[in-house]
Design an enzyme around this catalytic site. Structure first.
Site, mmCIF file in Angstrom:
data_model
loop_
_atom_site.group_PDB
_atom_site.id
_atom_site.type_symbol
_atom_site.label_atom_id
_atom_site.label_comp_id
_atom_site.label_asym_id
_atom_site.label_seq_id
_atom_site.Cartn_x
_atom_site.Cartn_y
_atom_site.Cartn_z
ATOM 1 C CE LYS A 180 -4.320 0.959 2.395
ATOM 2 N NZ LYS A 180 -5.019 0.722 3.665
HETATM 3 C C1 E4P Z 1 -8.349 1.759 3.693
HETATM 4 O O1 E4P Z 1 -7.635 0.880 3.278
HETATM 5 C C2 E4P Z 1 -8.220 2.425 4.998
HETATM 6 O O2 E4P Z 1 -7.539 1.559 5.872
HETATM 7 C C3 E4P Z 1 -9.529 2.722 5.649
HETATM 8 O O3 E4P Z 1 -10.639 2.272 4.905
HETATM 9 C C4 E4P Z 1 -9.658 4.066 6.252
HETATM 10 O O4 E4P Z 1 -10.898 4.164 6.894
HETATM 11 P P1 E4P Z 1 -11.222 5.289 7.981
HETATM 12 O O5 E4P Z 1 -11.522 6.563 7.266
HETATM 13 O O6 E4P Z 1 -12.446 4.764 8.691
HETATM 14 O O7 E4P Z 1 -10.031 5.395 8.881
#
Ligand code: E4P
Length: 214
Positions: A83
């Site tokens: 990522k």
């Molecule tokens: C995506 O891969 C992120 O980890 C995640 O969906 C972020 O979500 P949040 O806005 O609830 O922290």
């Protein structure tokens, strides 16, 4: 639509996997920090439970650092997807990783143009964050629609992963639009199961059955 769980908590991952609905896992540095475990050991544990894409995020913001970290993460298991944040250095990293056969999930996407660039750079997955856009009075789901249209127009292979999902309506809208993946917290997966008429109906069936057992 593939369902991913957005957590680094191994118990939640095990529970969701045992329901037979889990296709993958997304983690981020905040989620990993909450668990207080060594990152690589935690990723190995997750990979042993789920046979699907497991996203693991780099924390460098410079190209060299991202490449170093990403290569190390990719060595842990074939299912690891590196990522990378949607910044200039991140796009450069995606291009290099693609040439090396390392899959990437480009994260922190908040605009259709960012998604277009990520696809052109060779991202395996793009992660637009719908909940965080809704939080600032901008439609997260409209962004998903825009990205899906752009990707279909030009036949990009990049998968659209709806991230920052906050509630079941985000999930049904993602599936109706044809998003490839939705990642959500364990609490949302649980909410997807529930319907009050299911509970009322089951109570009634069991009560009627009990009457025959005297
Ligand atoms: C995506 O891969 C992120 O980890 C995640 O969906 C972020 O979500 P949040 O806005 O609830 O922290």
């Amino acid at each position: 639509m593939k369902i991913f769980i957005d957590t680094a908590n191994i118990n939640e991952i095990r529970e969701a996997a045992s329901m037979g609905v889990l296709d993958g896992v997304t983690t981020n540095p905040s989620l990993v920090a909450k668990e207080g475990k060594e990152f690589k050991a935690l990723l190995k544990e997750i990979c042993a439970v789920v046979n699907g894409d497991i996203s693991a995020e780099v924390v460098s913001t410079e190209l060299d650092g991202m490449l170093r970290e990403g290569r190390e993460l990719a060595k842990i298991h074939d299912n690891i997807v590196v990522k990378v944040p949607l910044i200039k250095e991140g796009l450069k990293a995606v291009k290099c990783f693609k040439a090396e056969g390392i899959k990437t999930n480009v994260t922190l996407c908040f605009s259709p143009n960012q998604a277009l660039l990520a696809a052109k750079a060779g991202a395996y997955i793009i992660s637009p964050f719908v909940g965080r856009l809704d939080d600032i009075s901008t439609s997260g789901m409209q962004l998903i629609e825009q990205i899906l249209t752009i990707y279909r127009n030009y036949e990009f292979d990049t998968q659209v992963l709806v991230a920052s999902i906050r509630h079941p309506l985000h999930v049904v809208e993602s599936a109706m639009m044809g998003a490839h993946i939705g990642t959500m917290p364990f609490s949302v997966i649980t909410q997807l199961i529930k319907h009050p008429l299911t509970d009322i109906g089951l109570d009634r069936f069991l009560a009627d059955w009990k009457k025959t057992q005297k």
